[in-house]
Design a protein around this motif. Sequence first.
Motif, short mmCIF file in Angstrom:
data_model
loop_
_atom_site.label_atom_id
_atom_site.label_comp_id
_atom_site.label_asym_id
_atom_site.label_seq_id
_atom_site.Cartn_x
_atom_site.Cartn_y
_atom_site.Cartn_z
N ILE A 1 -6.16 37.62 -25.96
CA ILE A 1 -7.52 37.09 -25.76
C ILE A 1 -7.50 35.97 -24.71
O ILE A 1 -8.38 35.90 -23.84
N VAL A 2 -6.50 35.10 -24.77
CA VAL A 2 -6.39 34.02 -23.78
C VAL A 2 -6.22 34.62 -22.38
O VAL A 2 -6.86 34.18 -21.42
N ALA A 3 -5.37 35.63 -22.28
CA ALA A 3 -5.18 36.28 -20.98
C ALA A 3 -6.47 36.95 -20.50
O ALA A 3 -6.79 36.92 -19.31
N ALA A 4 -7.23 37.53 -21.42
CA ALA A 4 -8.49 38.19 -21.05
C ALA A 4 -9.46 37.21 -20.42
O ALA A 4 -10.21 37.56 -19.49
N MET A 5 -9.47 35.97 -20.91
CA MET A 5 -10.42 34.98 -20.41
C MET A 5 -10.15 34.60 -18.96
O MET A 5 -11.01 34.01 -18.30
N SER A 6 -8.97 34.92 -18.45
CA SER A 6 -8.65 34.60 -17.06
C SER A 6 -8.97 35.74 -16.11
O SER A 6 -8.87 35.58 -14.89
N THR A 7 -9.37 36.90 -16.65
CA THR A 7 -9.64 38.05 -15.78
C THR A 7 -11.03 37.91 -15.15
O THR A 7 -11.95 37.34 -15.74
N GLN A 8 -11.18 38.49 -13.97
CA GLN A 8 -12.45 38.35 -13.26
C GLN A 8 -13.62 39.01 -13.98
O GLN A 8 -14.71 38.43 -14.02
N PRO A 9 -13.45 40.21 -14.55
CA PRO A 9 -14.58 40.81 -15.26
C PRO A 9 -15.12 39.93 -16.39
O PRO A 9 -16.34 39.86 -16.61
N VAL A 10 -14.23 39.25 -17.10
CA VAL A 10 -14.68 38.37 -18.18
C VAL A 10 -15.32 37.12 -17.61
O VAL A 10 -16.37 36.66 -18.07
N ARG A 11 -14.70 36.55 -16.61
CA ARG A 11 -15.26 35.33 -16.00
C ARG A 11 -16.64 35.59 -15.40
O ARG A 11 -17.49 34.70 -15.36
N ASN A 12 -16.87 36.82 -14.96
CA ASN A 12 -18.16 37.15 -14.36
C ASN A 12 -19.32 37.07 -15.35
O ASN A 12 -20.47 36.92 -14.94
N VAL A 13 -19.03 37.22 -16.65
CA VAL A 13 -20.10 37.20 -17.64
C VAL A 13 -20.29 35.82 -18.27
O VAL A 13 -21.23 35.62 -19.04
N LEU A 14 -19.42 34.86 -17.94
CA LEU A 14 -19.60 33.51 -18.45
C LEU A 14 -20.79 32.85 -17.77
O LEU A 14 -21.00 33.00 -16.57
N GLY A 15 -21.57 32.12 -18.53
CA GLY A 15 -22.70 31.39 -17.98
C GLY A 15 -22.25 30.17 -17.19
O GLY A 15 -21.07 29.79 -17.25
N PRO A 16 -23.15 29.54 -16.47
CA PRO A 16 -22.79 28.38 -15.64
C PRO A 16 -22.36 27.16 -16.45
O PRO A 16 -21.78 26.24 -15.90
N ASP A 17 -22.65 27.16 -17.75
CA ASP A 17 -22.26 26.03 -18.60
C ASP A 17 -21.18 26.41 -19.60
O ASP A 17 -20.86 25.64 -20.49
N GLN A 18 -20.60 27.60 -19.45
CA GLN A 18 -19.57 28.06 -20.38
C GLN A 18 -18.20 27.91 -19.73
O GLN A 18 -17.88 28.60 -18.76
N ILE A 19 -17.39 27.00 -20.27
CA ILE A 19 -16.08 26.68 -19.71
C ILE A 19 -15.01 27.36 -20.55
O ILE A 19 -14.89 27.10 -21.75
N ALA A 20 -14.23 28.26 -19.92
CA ALA A 20 -13.18 28.98 -20.63
C ALA A 20 -12.17 28.00 -21.21
O ALA A 20 -11.67 27.12 -20.51
N THR A 21 -11.87 28.16 -22.49
CA THR A 21 -10.91 27.28 -23.17
C THR A 21 -10.07 28.11 -24.14
O THR A 21 -10.42 29.24 -24.48
N ALA A 22 -8.98 27.52 -24.60
CA ALA A 22 -8.15 28.19 -25.60
C ALA A 22 -7.55 27.15 -26.53
O ALA A 22 -7.20 26.05 -26.10
N MET A 23 -7.45 27.49 -27.79
CA MET A 23 -6.79 26.65 -28.79
C MET A 23 -5.79 27.50 -29.56
O MET A 23 -5.98 28.71 -29.72
#
Length: 322
Positions: free
Chosen positions: A274-296
């Motif tokens: 899941i963490v790796a998925a958040m770094s892919t371009q297709p996933v980043r393309n659907v993030l809103g302008p106020d959504q900052i990818a994070t991982a815990m």
Amino acid sequence: MSLNRRQILSSLAALGAASAAPGLVAQGAWPSKPIRIILPYTVGGSADALARGIAEHLRSVLGQPVIVESRPGANSALGAELVAKSPADGYTLLYLGYPTISTNLVVYKDVRYKLEDFQPITTTFRSPVSLTVKRDFPANNLKELMDLARKQGSLSYGTSGNGSSPHLLMEKIKADTGIRFEHIPYKGENPAVLDVLGGHLPLFAGSIATPQQHVRSGALKVIATSSAERLPSFPDVPTFREAGFPEHVFTYWHGFAAPAGTPRPIIDRLHAAIVAAMSTQPVRNVLGPDQIATAMSPEAFTEQIRKDIALWTPVIRASRIE
């Protein structure tokens, strides 16, 4: 924390290690059949798009179909209950919104699950609450908004519903400052934004992504955001902290969880994927302008949820939100 190159490489390494873990072999080389992601929201929203983007990446790295199944209702409680009662075998996951296993446990009196029924896996992104008004609204920052509300005696604001993160934050501001804000719950953010645009509602509290089209056109303006720092997509919008309200810095998260008791090698493999998925371009393309990818880590995520419950329980009870 925000995703960085070191974190991504570490997750990819963990993914490979977990793939070869003896525990997984003993359990029949998980995964050996399709995996379900239970989405406790309606199809077509931003959560749906993100869940499907992550599901596609999981399919590619895990080698099995990953199906996103929408089960909306009761502010995400219905989908969460389904996952809580599912076998702890790694084949049923929960797309986790902020209220699901934190504030819902206090807001809803008949929730049929508890935090201990889940194993949090990781956060996917964090997002602040933003305050949006019409272009000609007589306040340009949070301090002026507070002064106006105090002068008028009260000020109405709209959110996506009772118990939502923006509702809770505004109730906390109300309790901490003594300024009256009257909550008007809507069935989603879009209707509230349209009422602000039409002059029927003074203030919208929620995601900056929903009104961004009208903000960029100049019809609406964002007067403050609850992030710790200014958003890169909206560098001219000041933060609550800059306006003199550092105690109201707040971001809500989304993430993933599995039923409690899911074997740790499976949790580790899912976390890495899941963490790796958040770094892919297709996933980043659907993030809103106020959504900052994070991982815990699973442990840090669990502790964060416990802190959220402790933070909001007194606010919810004092405000009688239910």
